[in-house]
Design a protein around this motif. Structure first.
Motif, PDB file in Angstrom:
ATOM      1  N   ALA A 317       0.866  -1.183   0.000  1.00  0.00           N
ATOM      2  CA  ALA A 317       0.000   0.000   0.000  1.00  0.00           C
ATOM      3  C   ALA A 317       0.904   1.234   0.000  1.00  0.00           C
ATOM      4  CB  ALA A 317      -0.878  -0.020   1.241  1.00  0.00           C
ATOM      5  N   PRO A 318       0.529   2.304  -0.770  1.00  0.00           N
ATOM      6  CA  PRO A 318       1.414   3.464  -0.885  1.00  0.00           C
ATOM      7  C   PRO A 318       1.782   4.073   0.469  1.00  0.00           C
ATOM      8  CG  PRO A 318      -0.540   3.716  -2.279  1.00  0.00           C
ATOM      9  CD  PRO A 318      -0.681   2.423  -1.566  1.00  0.00           C
ATOM     10  N   GLU A 319       0.819   4.108   1.402  1.00  0.00           N
ATOM     11  CA  GLU A 319       1.108   4.746   2.702  1.00  0.00           C
ATOM     12  C   GLU A 319       2.093   3.912   3.521  1.00  0.00           C
ATOM     13  OE1 GLU A 319      -1.809   3.469   1.873  1.00  0.00           O
ATOM     14  OE2 GLU A 319      -2.792   2.462   3.560  1.00  0.00           O
ATOM     15  N   VAL A 320       2.147   2.627   3.229  1.00  0.00           N
ATOM     16  CA  VAL A 320       3.083   1.751   3.940  1.00  0.00           C
ATOM     17  C   VAL A 320       4.461   1.852   3.296  1.00  0.00           C
ATOM     18  CG1 VAL A 320       3.658  -0.655   4.394  1.00  0.00           C
ATOM     19  CG2 VAL A 320       1.335   0.140   4.762  1.00  0.00           C
ATOM     20  N   ALA A 321       4.471   1.865   1.962  1.00  0.00           N
ATOM     21  CA  ALA A 321       5.734   1.824   1.225  1.00  0.00           C
ATOM     22  C   ALA A 321       6.702   2.916   1.684  1.00  0.00           C
ATOM     23  CB  ALA A 321       5.466   1.924  -0.267  1.00  0.00           C
ATOM     24  N   LYS A 326       9.741   1.163   9.341  1.00  0.00           N
ATOM     25  CA  LYS A 326       9.549   1.823  10.644  1.00  0.00           C
ATOM     26  C   LYS A 326       8.587   0.993  11.482  1.00  0.00           C
ATOM     27  CE  LYS A 326      11.082   6.315   9.683  1.00  0.00           C
ATOM     28  NZ  LYS A 326      10.442   7.092   8.617  1.00  0.00           N
ATOM     29  N   PRO A 327       8.763   1.031  12.833  1.00  0.00           N
ATOM     30  CA  PRO A 327       7.846   0.245  13.666  1.00  0.00           C
ATOM     31  C   PRO A 327       6.433   0.837  13.683  1.00  0.00           C
ATOM     32  CG  PRO A 327       9.412   1.445  15.036  1.00  0.00           C
ATOM     33  CD  PRO A 327       9.822   1.667  13.613  1.00  0.00           C
ATOM     34  N   PHE A 328       5.481  -0.017  14.017  1.00  0.00           N
ATOM     35  CA  PHE A 328       4.074   0.346  14.197  1.00  0.00           C
ATOM     36  C   PHE A 328       3.399   0.839  12.920  1.00  0.00           C
ATOM     37  CE2 PHE A 328       6.286   1.401  18.292  1.00  0.00           C
ATOM     38  CZ  PHE A 328       6.038   0.169  18.873  1.00  0.00           C
ATOM     39  N   ILE A 329       3.890   0.392  11.771  1.00  0.00           N
ATOM     40  CA  ILE A 329       3.213   0.697  10.506  1.00  0.00           C
ATOM     41  C   ILE A 329       2.500  -0.581  10.085  1.00  0.00           C
ATOM     42  CG2 ILE A 329       3.552   1.267   8.057  1.00  0.00           C
ATOM     43  CD1 ILE A 329       4.497   3.545   9.721  1.00  0.00           C
ATOM     44  N   THR A 331      -1.272  -2.332   8.041  1.00  0.00           N
ATOM     45  CA  THR A 331      -2.589  -2.193   7.417  1.00  0.00           C
ATOM     46  C   THR A 331      -3.489  -3.322   7.902  1.00  0.00           C
ATOM     47  OG1 THR A 331      -1.751  -3.494   5.570  1.00  0.00           O
ATOM     48  CG2 THR A 331      -1.766  -1.111   5.280  1.00  0.00           C
ATOM     49  N   LYS A 332      -2.978  -4.103   8.874  1.00  0.00           N
ATOM     50  CA  LYS A 332      -3.739  -5.276   9.302  1.00  0.00           C
ATOM     51  C   LYS A 332      -4.485  -5.009  10.598  1.00  0.00           C
ATOM     52  CE  LYS A 332      -0.164  -7.966   7.228  1.00  0.00           C
ATOM     53  NZ  LYS A 332       1.069  -8.703   7.451  1.00  0.00           N
TER      54      LYS A 332
END
Ligand SMILES: Nc1ncnc2c1ncn2[C@@H]1O[C@H](COP(=O)(O)OP(=O)(O)OP(=O)(O)O)[C@@H](O)[C@H]1O
Ligand SMILES: [Mg+2]
Length: 375
Positions: A317-321, A326-329, A331-332
């Motif tokens: 996902a773009p916001e994850v990429a 980094k920690p605490f990222i 989408t689950k």
């Protein structure tokens, strides 16, 4: 003879003896009371008794408690009610050797007639090796799970410590500004308040120190590295990663380059990296119709060995990429978002590198390289 055989009846006795002598598994025949009628050669090796010592005796002597205590009851219940506990099927039980040691067996029991008397035929298969292998697998799995929790805690402590440092530093700045202001004030209570502010400032400094120690402790934990065969680490970890996802029916391709030099690594930590990456890949493919996990190892260049884990999922996902490692990222719904940040720290601490790529055919590939030991 009713069973399939091309031997004539005259050969029966020879054939029967040969069967008993050559069978790899133990063969026992008992009468209705449990007294042993037949005890074959394999049984001698398994139980340590000579035939003379057991034939005519009750089979209980080959069983440890509670089987020993319960066996007469089983036979009686079967005679009286026809209730079958094991007859016609089989199950895993413990057996007792002459020297008093116990060993696990798979015992299957059939029922037959001999001179109008009912007899029971037991086939005894020693499963010690299988039990040991299962236990070993369970132990390394438990170790991996334990280490992964430990690493997660470490990573969280590290991140928390980092996050807490900033507000703590701000508190100390405000307190020292307050102290300076108070020292310029004439009011009689000012000295008392200044004293309290100083105490608060000392305590914040102490909190900062505790956090620093905690971080040092987590980040400088002893390493446990040795020369490891990356292909073996990958093979084991991928097996673990797939445990419990049978119904997803993921197709797994593993391609190992032969003759790779060993890597100098902490086995558990590197397996955890592989495990996290493979789990993410499987989780990413959950909703896809094509689920293929490709794992490869290869020589990256002169100095590094590369491991790649590719999936046919939907991609990042773009916001994850942007903040991938980094920690605490996450989408689950139930994700902690720390798997990849742990992978990154582990690979980095090994002097390696971790990166992600978009596959041409869709899906994502994660690669990491580790320094190889000189040939
Ligand atoms: N193979 C992949 N394909 C698509 N997205 C992925 C893949 N691997 C990771 N991601 C994305 O990166 C995010 C972070 O992954 P990470 O492993 O750090 O945490 P997580 O899997 O969400 O939770 P956990 O802490 O339980 O591992 C995921 O939530 C997911 O959105
Ligand atoms: Mg994850």
């Amino acid at each position: 003879m009713r069973s399939g055989s091309t031997f004539k009846d005259t050969d029966s006795a020879t054939l029967f003896r040969m069967l008993l002598e050559t069978a790899v598994d133990g063969i026992l025949v008992i009468d209705e009371r449990g007294d042993l009628l037949i005890y074959n050669d394999a049984c001698e090796k398994l139980f340590g008794y000579l035939p003379d010592e057991v034939v005519g005796q009750n089979i209980r002597m080959l069983m440890p408690d509670p089987y020993r205590r319960e066996h007469d009851g089983y036979l009686k219940a079967y005679r009286d009610t026809g209730e079958k506990k094991i007859i016609g099927i089989g199950r895993e039980v413990m057996a007792l050797r002459k020297d008093g040691s116990e060993f696990p067996i798979y015992l299957s029991v059939g029922e037959g007639q001999l001179d109008d008397k009912r007899v029971f035929v037991g086939i005894v298969h020693d499963i010690t090796a299988r039990r040991d292998a299962t236990r070993q697998l369970q132990e390394s799995q438990a170790e991996l799970v334990h280490m992964s929790r430990f690493n997660e805690m470490g990573q969280m402590t590290s991140s928390l410590a980092h996050e807490l440092n900033q507000p703590l530093a701000a508190i100390m700045n405000y307190l020292s500004a307050a102290g300076r202001t108070l020292s310029r004030m004439e009011a009689p209570e000012a000295a008392r308040v200044r004293d309290l502010v100083q105490k608060a400032s000392d305590q914040s400094a102490r909190a900062g120190q505790i956090i620093r120690h905690l971080r040092d402790f987590v980040e400088k934990r002893d390493h446990n590295r040795s020369e490891e065969d990356i292909n073996r680490l990958v093979e084991e970890a991928v097996d673990f990663a797939l445990l419990g996802s049978d119904d997803l029916d993921v197709k797994v391709d593993i391609e190992f380059e032969d003759g790779l030099p060993p890597v100098f690594a902490d086995r558990i930590q590197i397996q955890q990296v592989i495990l996290n990456l493979a789990r993410n890949a499987v989780e990413a493919m959950q909703e896809c119709s094509l689920r293929r996990l490709s794992v490869t190892t290869s020589r990256h260049d002169e100095d590094f060995i590369r491991t790649s884990i590719a999936d046919t999922g939907p991609g990042l996902a773009p916001e994850v990429a942007e903040n991938l490692f980094k920690p605490f990222i996450t989408t689950k719904e139930k994700g902690m978002g720390i798997g990849l940040s742990i992978c990154w720290s582990i690979v980095d601490a090994h002097g390696g590198e971790l990166w992600a790529e978009k596959n041409e055919s869709g899906g994502t590939s994660f690669h990491f390289r580790l320094p190889s030991t000189p040939d």
